[in-house]
Design a protein around this motif. Structure first.
Motif, PDB file in Angstrom:
ATOM      1  N   THR A 121       0.878  -1.203  -0.134  1.00 38.37           N
ATOM      2  CA  THR A 121      -0.124  -0.008   0.019  1.00 38.37           C
ATOM      3  C   THR A 121       0.945   1.103  -0.177  1.00 38.37           C
ATOM      4  O   THR A 121       2.283   1.236  -0.144  1.00 38.37           O
ATOM      5  N   THR A 122       0.355   2.347   0.135  1.00 33.32           N
ATOM      6  CA  THR A 122       0.962   3.762   0.081  1.00 33.32           C
ATOM      7  C   THR A 122       0.700   4.424   1.586  1.00 33.32           C
ATOM      8  O   THR A 122      -0.251   4.003   2.162  1.00 33.32           O
ATOM      9  N   ASN A 123       1.645   5.252   1.828  1.00 38.21           N
ATOM     10  CA  ASN A 123       1.613   5.981   3.140  1.00 38.21           C
ATOM     11  C   ASN A 123       2.208   7.403   2.955  1.00 38.21           C
ATOM     12  O   ASN A 123       3.377   7.536   2.559  1.00 38.21           O
ATOM     13  N   SER A 124       1.347   8.373   3.047  1.00 36.53           N
ATOM     14  CA  SER A 124       1.717   9.841   2.714  1.00 36.53           C
ATOM     15  C   SER A 124       2.911  10.274   3.732  1.00 36.53           C
ATOM     16  O   SER A 124       3.595  11.184   3.051  1.00 36.53           O
ATOM     17  N   THR A 125       3.309   9.819   4.377  1.00 34.58           N
ATOM     18  CA  THR A 125       4.501  10.057   5.302  1.00 34.58           C
ATOM     19  C   THR A 125       5.696   9.351   5.038  1.00 34.58           C
ATOM     20  O   THR A 125       6.660   9.520   5.500  1.00 34.58           O
ATOM     21  N   SER A 126       5.630   8.178   4.018  1.00 29.80           N
ATOM     22  CA  SER A 126       6.866   7.596   3.804  1.00 29.80           C
ATOM     23  C   SER A 126       7.606   8.118   2.752  1.00 29.80           C
ATOM     24  O   SER A 126       7.066   8.739   1.715  1.00 29.80           O
ATOM     25  N   ARG A 127       8.775   8.056   2.668  1.00 37.47           N
ATOM     26  CA  ARG A 127       9.665   8.516   1.725  1.00 37.47           C
ATOM     27  C   ARG A 127       9.819   7.485   0.502  1.00 37.47           C
ATOM     28  O   ARG A 127      10.075   7.989  -0.538  1.00 37.47           O
ATOM     29  N   PHE A 128       9.008   6.217   0.442  1.00 36.87           N
ATOM     30  CA  PHE A 128       9.072   5.417  -0.580  1.00 36.87           C
ATOM     31  C   PHE A 128       7.621   5.309  -1.207  1.00 36.87           C
ATOM     32  O   PHE A 128       6.762   5.770  -0.456  1.00 36.87           O
ATOM     33  N   SER A 129       7.462   4.782  -2.475  1.00 34.97           N
ATOM     34  CA  SER A 129       6.140   5.085  -2.956  1.00 34.97           C
ATOM     35  C   SER A 129       5.187   3.785  -2.470  1.00 34.97           C
ATOM     36  O   SER A 129       3.976   3.782  -2.792  1.00 34.97           O
ATOM     37  N   GLU A 130       5.837   2.766  -2.116  1.00 31.87           N
ATOM     38  CA  GLU A 130       5.116   1.556  -1.258  1.00 31.87           C
ATOM     39  C   GLU A 130       5.537   1.307   0.291  1.00 31.87           C
ATOM     40  O   GLU A 130       6.723   1.394   0.517  1.00 31.87           O
ATOM     41  N   VAL A 131       4.608   1.006   0.913  1.00 38.66           N
ATOM     42  CA  VAL A 131       5.067   0.213   2.229  1.00 38.66           C
ATOM     43  C   VAL A 131       4.228  -1.380   2.193  1.00 38.66           C
ATOM     44  O   VAL A 131       3.419  -1.312   1.294  1.00 38.66           O
ATOM     45  N   ILE A 132       4.615  -1.880   3.083  1.00 35.18           N
ATOM     46  CA  ILE A 132       3.847  -3.088   3.337  1.00 35.18           C
ATOM     47  C   ILE A 132       3.039  -3.223   4.753  1.00 35.18           C
ATOM     48  O   ILE A 132       3.739  -2.991   5.293  1.00 35.18           O
ATOM     49  N   GLU A 133       1.768  -3.703   4.589  1.00 37.25           N
ATOM     50  CA  GLU A 133       0.969  -3.862   5.958  1.00 37.25           C
ATOM     51  C   GLU A 133       0.870  -5.213   6.179  1.00 37.25           C
ATOM     52  O   GLU A 133       0.005  -6.008   5.248  1.00 37.25           O
ATOM     53  N   LEU A 134       0.848  -5.635   7.504  1.00 35.14           N
ATOM     54  CA  LEU A 134       0.589  -7.132   7.572  1.00 35.14           C
ATOM     55  C   LEU A 134      -1.021  -7.321   7.939  1.00 35.14           C
ATOM     56  O   LEU A 134      -1.562  -6.543   8.953  1.00 35.14           O
ATOM     57  N   LYS A 135      -1.670  -8.250   7.444  1.00 36.42           N
ATOM     58  CA  LYS A 135      -2.959  -8.490   7.547  1.00 36.42           C
ATOM     59  C   LYS A 135      -3.159  -9.366   8.862  1.00 36.42           C
ATOM     60  O   LYS A 135      -3.662  -9.024   9.678  1.00 36.42           O
ATOM     61  N   THR A 136      -2.474 -10.689   8.521  1.00 32.33           N
ATOM     62  CA  THR A 136      -2.441 -11.774   9.548  1.00 32.33           C
ATOM     63  C   THR A 136      -1.585 -12.661   9.160  1.00 32.33           C
ATOM     64  O   THR A 136      -1.535 -13.073   8.039  1.00 32.33           O
ATOM     65  N   ILE A 137      -0.759 -13.146  10.417  1.00 34.75           N
ATOM     66  CA  ILE A 137       0.252 -14.146   9.949  1.00 34.75           C
ATOM     67  C   ILE A 137       0.594 -14.773  11.248  1.00 34.75           C
ATOM     68  O   ILE A 137       0.469 -13.991  12.276  1.00 34.75           O
ATOM     69  N   SER A 138       1.094 -15.858  11.532  1.00 32.80           N
ATOM     70  CA  SER A 138       1.693 -16.498  12.802  1.00 32.80           C
ATOM     71  C   SER A 138       3.051 -16.641  12.986  1.00 32.80           C
ATOM     72  O   SER A 138       3.595 -16.690  14.107  1.00 32.80           O
ATOM     73  N   ASN A 139       3.665 -16.751  11.815  1.00 34.13           N
ATOM     74  CA  ASN A 139       5.409 -16.859  11.798  1.00 34.13           C
ATOM     75  C   ASN A 139       5.971 -15.843  10.878  1.00 34.13           C
ATOM     76  O   ASN A 139       5.804 -16.104   9.642  1.00 34.13           O
ATOM     77  N   MET A 140       6.304 -14.762  11.476  1.00 39.38           N
ATOM     78  CA  MET A 140       7.039 -13.604  10.755  1.00 39.38           C
ATOM     79  C   MET A 140       8.353 -13.719  10.622  1.00 39.38           C
ATOM     80  O   MET A 140       9.059 -13.811  11.548  1.00 39.38           O
TER      81      MET A 140
END
Length: 278
Positions: A121-140
């Motif tokens: 996804t995007t985030n207006s405060t990020s220096r990059f065009s994309e960031v990644i958001e965790l939906k759900t996971i058990s082992n990261m």
């Protein structure tokens, strides 16, 4: 002594000032007009720029416009995107040492291309065009790597995972994760939680996860588990570890992983890993 210095040719004064520091050169511009001209010269500010400047500029994601090496120095201090926009490079305003931010796209994140687990996804405060958001996971598991030739030699660096925690987060402060920074000669490990302390929530979750929490906290080398710290740019950071850059070029690996991955978690937003001088 100051009077004798004024009698020197300007290029000689500039050569002397190039042995000082960026803050010193800026202060000297206020002393006199003759010193101002020398202190703002390309001789001085070229000495503060990295020796591999052509390689850095060739990797820039956008064209950099500057009229002097002083202007270029402060452009680089403000950070520039490199390598197609997946990394950010900057210089320290005081020391001129290099820093780098490796975006989430340049990291290896387990199941990052599985939309049931992560979303790009995007985030207006990020220096990059994309960031990644965790939906759900058990082992990261998150892995990053940097070559020390992209950093300043004879310098101690810290590696920091840059994150945000969404309002719909869950499971991030139940079980701590293990972090590590390693090179050819050593590996330093520690443990960290993925979000700031929420005392009320922690008390409830401790009833269910106390044994596993204690098991993980025994892995801490020094002190208690780390917690994210707030940054001036509105993000938070988790310290992964430290390492020293010598004269020899080598790769440094940075990692965050859940050793016993059974707890579902979500709502973690990752911008990248910053590597900066300590």
């Amino acid at each position: 002594m100051a009077t004798r210095m004024y009698m020197l040719p300007e290029d000689c004064i500039s050569s002397i000032l190039s042995l000082t520091s960026p803050p010193d050169a800026c202060r000297l511009t206020l002393v006199s007009s003759s010193l101002r001209s020398a202190a703002e010269s390309d001789i001085v500010w070229g000495g503060f720029l990295p020796s591999d400047l052509p390689r850095i500029l060739s990797r820039s994601h956008t064209h950099l416009s500057f009229s002097s090496k002083k202007e270029l120095f402060f452009l680089l201090c403000a950070s520039v995107l490199i390598d197609g926009g997946i990394r950010s490079f900057s210089l320290d305003k005081v020391s001129g040492r290099k820093s780098c931010v490796i975006s989430a796209r340049a990291l290896t994140i387990s199941l990052s291309n599985e939309p049931n687990h992560w979303i790009w996804t995007t985030n207006s405060t990020s220096r990059f065009s994309e960031v990644i958001e965790l939906k759900t996971i058990s082992n990261m598991k998150i892995d990053g790597r940097i070559e020390t030739e992209d950093l300043s030699p004879n310098t101690t660096y810290g590696a920091y995972l840059i994150i945000k925690v969404s309002d719909r987060s869950f499971g991030l402060d139940s079980i701590p994760c293990e972090t590590s920074v390693s090179n050819i000669t050593s590996t330093v490990t520690s443990t960290t939680y993925l979000c700031p302390l929420d005392e009320r929530k922690q008390q409830l979750e401790s009833l269910f996860f106390m044994n596993r929490r204690r098991m993980m906290e025994k892995r801490v080398v020094e002190g208690e588990c780390r917690r994210p710290n707030k940054r001036e740019d509105g993000w938070m950071e988790i310290k992964l570890g430290e390492f020293f850059v010598g004269e020899k070029s080598e790769g440094v690996k940075m990692k965050l992983m859940e050793v016993k991955g059974q707890q579902l978690k979500g709502g973690l937003v990752i911008e990248g890993i910053e590597v900066r001088p300590i």
